[in-house]
Motif scaffolding. Sequence first.
Motif, PDB file in Angstrom:
ATOM      1  N   UNK A  11       6.404  16.926  24.421  1.00 31.04           N
ATOM      2  CA  UNK A  11       7.207  18.086  24.550  1.00 31.04           C
ATOM      3  C   UNK A  11       6.848  17.637  26.505  1.00 31.04           C
ATOM      4  N   UNK A  12       5.901  17.853  27.006  1.00 28.56           N
ATOM      5  CA  UNK A  12       5.545  17.680  28.364  1.00 28.56           C
ATOM      6  C   UNK A  12       6.283  16.510  28.706  1.00 28.56           C
ATOM      7  N   UNK A  13       6.468  15.111  27.990  1.00 29.09           N
ATOM      8  CA  UNK A  13       7.127  13.751  28.575  1.00 29.09           C
ATOM      9  C   UNK A  13       8.514  14.324  28.603  1.00 29.09           C
ATOM     10  N   UNK A  14       9.223  14.941  27.799  1.00 27.95           N
ATOM     11  CA  UNK A  14      10.547  15.279  27.687  1.00 27.95           C
ATOM     12  C   UNK A  14      11.345  16.178  28.950  1.00 27.95           C
ATOM     13  N   UNK A  15      10.468  16.833  28.926  1.00 33.54           N
ATOM     14  CA  UNK A  15      11.081  18.476  29.317  1.00 33.54           C
ATOM     15  C   UNK A  15      10.512  18.169  31.163  1.00 33.54           C
ATOM     16  N   UNK A  16       9.132  17.606  31.133  1.00 30.11           N
ATOM     17  CA  UNK A  16       8.341  17.550  32.393  1.00 30.11           C
ATOM     18  C   UNK A  16       8.282  18.853  32.590  1.00 30.11           C
ATOM     19  N   UNK A  17       7.045  19.662  31.712  1.00 29.54           N
ATOM     20  CA  UNK A  17       6.680  20.747  32.227  1.00 29.54           C
ATOM     21  C   UNK A  17       5.564  20.839  30.454  1.00 29.54           C
ATOM     22  N   UNK A  18       4.670  21.123  31.380  1.00 31.33           N
ATOM     23  CA  UNK A  18       3.367  21.262  30.212  1.00 31.33           C
ATOM     24  C   UNK A  18       3.082  23.099  29.509  1.00 31.33           C
ATOM     25  N   UNK A  19       3.151  22.169  27.856  1.00 32.39           N
ATOM     26  CA  UNK A  19       3.048  23.131  27.425  1.00 32.39           C
ATOM     27  C   UNK A  19       2.073  24.054  26.866  1.00 32.39           C
ATOM     28  N   UNK A  20       1.895  25.283  26.739  1.00 35.85           N
ATOM     29  CA  UNK A  20       0.927  26.619  26.950  1.00 35.85           C
ATOM     30  C   UNK A  20       0.132  26.866  25.541  1.00 35.85           C
ATOM     31  N   UNK A  21       0.823  26.641  25.084  1.00 33.01           N
ATOM     32  CA  UNK A  21       0.644  27.074  23.370  1.00 33.01           C
ATOM     33  C   UNK A  21       1.737  26.348  22.709  1.00 33.01           C
ATOM     34  N   UNK A  22       1.624  26.616  21.479  1.00 36.68           N
ATOM     35  CA  UNK A  22       2.001  25.010  20.577  1.00 36.68           C
ATOM     36  C   UNK A  22       1.559  26.120  19.042  1.00 36.68           C
ATOM     37  N   UNK A  23       1.965  26.345  18.730  1.00 35.90           N
ATOM     38  CA  UNK A  23       2.645  26.860  17.324  1.00 35.90           C
ATOM     39  C   UNK A  23       3.567  26.456  16.223  1.00 35.90           C
ATOM     40  N   UNK A  24       2.753  25.817  14.691  1.00 32.11           N
ATOM     41  CA  UNK A  24       3.568  25.290  13.826  1.00 32.11           C
ATOM     42  C   UNK A  24       4.774  26.479  13.309  1.00 32.11           C
ATOM     43  N   UNK A  25       6.019  25.518  12.721  1.00 33.28           N
ATOM     44  CA  UNK A  25       6.572  26.449  11.759  1.00 33.28           C
ATOM     45  C   UNK A  25       6.875  26.070  11.075  1.00 33.28           C
ATOM     46  N   UNK A  26       7.016  24.609  10.751  1.00 33.04           N
ATOM     47  CA  UNK A  26       7.272  23.823   9.035  1.00 33.04           C
ATOM     48  C   UNK A  26       6.654  22.523   9.479  1.00 33.04           C
ATOM     49  N   UNK A  27       5.844  21.449   9.307  1.00 27.16           N
ATOM     50  CA  UNK A  27       5.023  20.284   9.345  1.00 27.16           C
ATOM     51  C   UNK A  27       5.845  19.611   9.976  1.00 27.16           C
ATOM     52  N   UNK A  28       6.740  19.347  10.512  1.00 29.48           N
ATOM     53  CA  UNK A  28       7.430  18.703  11.734  1.00 29.48           C
ATOM     54  C   UNK A  28       8.334  19.879  12.398  1.00 29.48           C
ATOM     55  N   UNK A  29       8.641  20.727  13.049  1.00 28.09           N
ATOM     56  CA  UNK A  29       8.906  22.029  13.832  1.00 28.09           C
ATOM     57  C   UNK A  29       7.961  22.725  14.400  1.00 28.09           C
ATOM     58  N   UNK A  30       7.915  23.394  15.736  1.00 27.31           N
ATOM     59  CA  UNK A  30       7.285  23.414  16.444  1.00 27.31           C
ATOM     60  C   UNK A  30       7.691  24.538  17.183  1.00 27.31           C
ATOM     61  N   UNK A  31       7.054  25.358  17.436  1.00 28.14           N
ATOM     62  CA  UNK A  31       7.475  27.149  19.059  1.00 28.14           C
ATOM     63  C   UNK A  31       6.060  26.473  19.611  1.00 28.14           C
ATOM     64  N   UNK A  32       6.735  26.292  20.900  1.00 28.42           N
ATOM     65  CA  UNK A  32       5.779  25.526  21.274  1.00 28.42           C
ATOM     66  C   UNK A  32       6.509  26.923  23.092  1.00 28.42           C
ATOM     67  N   UNK A  33       5.326  27.289  23.906  1.00 28.21           N
ATOM     68  CA  UNK A  33       5.651  27.858  25.084  1.00 28.21           C
ATOM     69  C   UNK A  33       5.299  26.783  26.139  1.00 28.21           C
ATOM     70  N   UNK A  34       6.338  26.956  27.519  1.00 30.51           N
ATOM     71  CA  UNK A  34       6.378  26.023  28.572  1.00 30.51           C
ATOM     72  C   UNK A  34       5.534  26.826  29.503  1.00 30.51           C
ATOM     73  N   UNK A  35       4.675  25.861  30.228  1.00 25.90           N
ATOM     74  CA  UNK A  35       4.073  26.721  32.111  1.00 25.90           C
ATOM     75  C   UNK A  35       5.556  27.578  32.571  1.00 25.90           C
ATOM     76  N   UNK A  36       6.738  27.195  32.054  1.00 23.10           N
ATOM     77  CA  UNK A  36       7.527  28.294  33.397  1.00 23.10           C
ATOM     78  C   UNK A  36       7.590  29.275  32.536  1.00 23.10           C
ATOM     79  N   UNK A  37       7.501  29.567  31.112  1.00 22.52           N
ATOM     80  CA  UNK A  37       7.652  30.449  30.538  1.00 22.52           C
ATOM     81  C   UNK A  37       8.575  30.978  29.183  1.00 22.52           C
ATOM     82  N   UNK A  38       8.999  29.802  29.601  1.00 22.77           N
ATOM     83  CA  UNK A  38      10.593  29.208  28.111  1.00 22.77           C
ATOM     84  C   UNK A  38       9.728  29.078  26.434  1.00 22.77           C
ATOM     85  N   UNK A  39      10.474  30.017  26.219  1.00 21.68           N
ATOM     86  CA  UNK A  39      10.349  29.114  25.204  1.00 21.68           C
ATOM     87  C   UNK A  39      11.052  27.741  24.430  1.00 21.68           C
TER      88      UNK A  39
END
Length: 281
Positions: A11-39
């Motif tokens: 996610x950091x490489x693709x968006x250019x923003x550092x993830x600040x939290x990661x929550x697994x939704x399934x084995x292959x899907x995650x909800x990620x909060x970015x440093x700018x506050x976007x989910x």
Amino acid sequence: MGPRESVVEAVAEITGLEPVSVHGLSPAVWEVELADGDLVVAKRTDGAQAEAAGLAWLAESGTVPVPGVRGHDSRWLVIEQVEPGNASGEAAERFGRQLAALHASGANAFGEAPPGAPSMGTIGLAAMDYASEASWPRWYAEHRIVPYLARATALTSAEKTVIEQVVERIEELAGPSEPPARLHGDLWSGNVHWAADRRVWLIDPAAHGGHRETDLAMLHLFGCPHLDRVLLGYASESPLADGWPRRIPLHQLFPLLVHVELFGRSYAHQAVTAARQALQL
């Protein structure tokens, strides 16, 4: 590297923003909060490029809402997060009208790939050919039924014979001729996202040019909340050809064969039953 570290790095490489939290939704899907506050939602999939192209193609129609693509590479897709909400009849009817408009936005051929898609697409975890033709019956038989039937090793010879009869009779079973529609392509209920903004958003497409009855048959396959209202909205925008409910099993045969390929005997009976029902037309 563990799963959490992998998603953070991707996610950091693709968006250019550092993830600040990661929550697994399934084995292959995650909800990620970015440093700018976007989910955002990060999905690990070999079909990342095809799915990103499909989302862009659906969005281009200006009809059904789809999540914006934040970026992707060959194995990761990052899209905007859409807050979930409750299903409602009003949203379902609006979705039906929007789905009709999506289909009417059209495609150049049956099987057409979205612009920017790779040479091969995916549907779920299975490969999906983008070979295209002008005739829906022959295209559906040769590029949807036959290849997946060949890979459906869980089916017996007798079961395959029933499905082969559908291929042989495809012209008479197909119904009235229709122009290519712009399809979501994997429109089971799990890809219909009821959102907090009281709209229906579409996720996880296997988008391509196809027959509009295929998307509607997928909605019937595993159930969809307020499906009667979805169909009411659809018909108000774009009435379906006579006899379309009788053709639902024909259009369900492709996704059922995909499930046989992926999950084996647990879907064999359902696939053969759909073939038998299609042959009774």
